[in-house]
Design an enzyme around this catalytic site. Structure first.
Site, PDB file in Angstrom:
ATOM      1  N   ASP A   1      38.694  35.792  28.788  1.00 14.00           N
ATOM      2  CA  ASP A   1      37.453  36.625  29.006  1.00 14.00           C
ATOM      3  C   ASP A   1      38.097  37.886  28.008  1.00 14.00           C
ATOM      4  O   ASP A   1      37.309  38.340  27.089  1.00 14.00           O
ATOM      5  CB  ASP A   1      37.712  37.279  30.292  1.00 14.00           C
ATOM      6  CG  ASP A   1      36.502  37.280  31.029  1.00 14.00           C
ATOM      7  OD1 ASP A   1      35.596  36.467  30.672  1.00 14.00           O
ATOM      8  OD2 ASP A   1      36.119  38.177  32.126  1.00 14.00           O
TER       9      ASP A   1
ATOM     10  N   ASP B   1      33.293  37.851  37.488  1.00 15.79           N
ATOM     11  CA  ASP B   1      34.318  38.596  37.856  1.00 15.79           C
ATOM     12  C   ASP B   1      34.467  38.533  39.434  1.00 15.79           C
ATOM     13  O   ASP B   1      35.450  38.280  40.107  1.00 15.79           O
ATOM     14  CB  ASP B   1      34.229  39.949  37.236  1.00 15.79           C
ATOM     15  CG  ASP B   1      34.286  39.730  35.907  1.00 15.79           C
ATOM     16  OD1 ASP B   1      34.369  38.717  35.238  1.00 15.79           O
ATOM     17  OD2 ASP B   1      34.059  40.718  35.469  1.00 15.79           O
TER      18      ASP B   1
END
Lengths: 488, 101
Positions: free
Chosen positions: A244, A408
């Site tokens: 990420d 997430d």
């Protein structure tokens, strides 16, 4: 994300409204997390006297961003509640008997070194799958194969809404020993699935949309918890959050490329690409931005004077923009899941082989992962794009906030869920709090660096840290204390 | 998405689509439609399209309630008589609870 939250609740909460007026001023300046969300409108703001606001801006940005983050708490917590409740009551989700094709190393060795090695290999394989999917997505987008992307996203969300819901329902019913007939089952699934698809990919009430997103996120994390071997899960969490970081911060990061392409084409980010959770947020943010941008003075005035009424005002000003953005966002849910060709055949085999829903696992995982990664990237892209649109010069700071998307959330849920699967409430709560703290820290970092940040890594790092420390240090310690009848 | 942000004609269109979709065995769609557009239909100051929206909302709500009633009755009947129906009951069952006759 914040946008979504804010928009939805703005009527209710006066605070958020307050923040909005400032936002206008802020957007132009370097944006903190808050800015990112509103950035679109920002560009227009240029005409506005920023100077007056500048000092206040920083504070406001922080406050505003804080509200966003706090509003994020609700979906995240809801998801975690669902996951924890499921994991602790239904044994099905804690037994890993079948593995995904992506994790060929079974971690069955008795030596922990070997298990760690297997876990790392598994995680690397998963990571490469995620990267490959992201690349495919970017190529498709570059080639303007919008239809393929749309279909892909649609299929993935459809799969989640029907097949995995079916699995979930089966396990819940089995756990509580409830009988059900095929007729009502078919009716329930059909209704749930179709309404979900409509809400996610087309138009639906915001609340319902959010609920579907939360449910999907919870479902995905449950699947991961079930099908990934223990150590792999931890390593994967770490690896994915690092990925990420790279994807968002790297100058040539995939997400960046996507956003930049979208900008070049001067088109909104492909709806499907946008992350689902973002969708809501993005939609809201889009609305805000649009509102402000098209009719800057009016919009601004509206925001400032009637922050509370923003929602109302937005609709009028924003109508056009609002409509379009939601569409974009909505398709996102499915986005990440990229059905691999490989996975499909395998799934089918399994399905035929195994009566239960177990069959879908492989595909589900792959897709899930893909989805997550894609979603994240999409979210980020969206966010970035949005930000960029509004403030071309600034990297989107708000992106980080917005980025906190479903994937997430899912990861965090996975973490908490996994923790809770060991049956220790201390650890579960520690992880939960750690993740929330991580969110807050991300917010602060946003304010400090004024740069787009991925929301995931900090929370996950905190979560991992807290998990291992509580389970290896705090819990034995408290146990000793209890045994020795020592009170502190 | 918020309906407040739509133009009146679009609201009507959306409401109508939801209403029509509900006929495809989708009572949940009707329920959503009824709740979602309730405010538009009854609370917001009147506008041209409101009358139609109101009809759609009312019919949707009635349809959804009817469906709900139907489903509940069916489930009650099924749970009560499943064991008496024998093979048919078993064939209809997705999950047969254990330990219950």
């Amino acid at each position: 994300m914040a946008d979504l939250v804010i928009n939805s609740r703005s009527h209710v909460e006066p605070n958020s409204n307050r923040a909005e007026p400032y936002v206008v001023g802020q957007e132009e300046g370097q944006d903190s997390s808050t800015n990112a969300e509103r950035p679109r409108g920002t560009s227009e703001n240029d005409g506005i006297p920023r100077e007056e606001y500048e000092e206040e801006d920083e504070e406001l940005e922080l406050k505003y961003g804080a509200q966003h983050v706090i509003k994020l708490f609700i979906p995240v917590s809801l998801c975690m509640v669902v996951v924890v409740a499921t994991v602790s009551s239904i044994a099905f989700y804690t037994e890993t008997d079948v593995y995904l094709i992506y994790t060929p190393f079974p971690e069955e060795s008795s030596r922990w070194q070997d298990r760690v090695k297997d876990a790392v290999y598994n995680a690397l394989i998963l990571l490469s799958v995620v990267i490959a999917l992201t690349v495919v997505l970017i190529i498709l987008y570059k080639q303007r194969c919008y239809l393929i992307i749309k279909v892909w996203l649609g299929l993935s969300s459809l799969l989640l809404l029907t097949f995995f819901t079916f699995l979930y329902l089966t396990e819940v019913l089995r756990r509580y020993n409830l009988g059900l007939d095929w007729i009502s089952l078919a009716l329930i699934l059909w209704n749930f699935g179709v309404v979900g698809m409509v809400c996610i990919h087309w138009k639906g009430p915001l609340r319902l949309h959010q609920m579907y997103l939360i449910f999907i996120a919870a479902l995905m994390s449950l699947i991961f918890i079930k099908y990934l071997p223990e150590y792999t899960l931890w390593v994967v969490l770490a690896v994915i959050s690092i990925w990420d970081l790279v994807a968002v911060l790297c100058p040539k990061g995939p997400l960046r490329i996507l956003v930049e392409t979208a900008q070049e084409r001067n088109e909104p980010i492909f709806p499907a690409l946008i992350y689902s959770s973002n969708i809501m947020y993005s939609v809201l943010s889009d609305t805000d931005g649009d509102t402000r941008s098209p009719s800057n003075p009016e919009a601004q005035g509206v925001d400032i004077s009637n922050s509370t009424q923003e929602n109302l005002s937005n609709p009028q000003n924003t109508q056009n923009s609002t409509e379009t953005p939601p569409v974009e966002g909505e398709p996102t849910n499915g986005p990440v899941a990229k059905p691999n060709q490989k996975s499909k055949p395998k799934k089918r085999r399994r399905e035929t082989a195994e009566e239960n829903g177990y069959v879908g696992e492989e595909g589900g995982f792959n897709r899930d992962w893909e989805r997550e990664s894609e979603e994240r990237s999409r979210r980020r892209r969206q966010q970035v794009r949005n930000h960029m649109d509004t403030n071309p010069s600034h990297t989107v700071p708000g992106a980080a906030n917005q980025e906190h998307n479903q994937s997430d959330i899912e990861e965090e849920e996975i973490l908490v869920g996994k923790a809770s699967s060991y049956g220790d409430w201390n650890t579960t709560f520690a992880c939960f709090i750690a993740i929330l703290i991580g969110l807050c820290l991300t917010l602060i970092m946003l304010a400090i660096f004024k740069k787009a940040l991925p929301a995931l890594p900090i929370s996950i790092a905190f979560g991992l840290f807290f998990y291992f420390t509580t389970s290896f240090l705090v819990v034995p310690f408290t146990e000793e204390l209890t045994i020795g009848q020592v009170y502190i | 998405m918020r309906i407040e942000s739509l133009q009146n004609s679009e609201k009507l269109n959306l409401c109508r689509k939801y209403f029509l979709a509900g006929f495809a065995l989708l009572p949940f769609m009707w329920a959503v439609n009824a709740v979602w557009f309730f405010k538009e239909a009854f609370i917001v100051p009147t506008y041209a399209e409101q009358k139609k929206i109101r009809t759609y909302v009312i019919i949707s709500a009635l349809g959804a309630l009817l469906w709900l009633g139907g489903i509940i009755t069916w489930i009650l009947v099924f749970q009560k008589y499943r064991s008496e129906w024998g093979v048919l009951g078993d064939n209809l069952s997705f999950i047969i609870p254990k330990g219950i006759a």
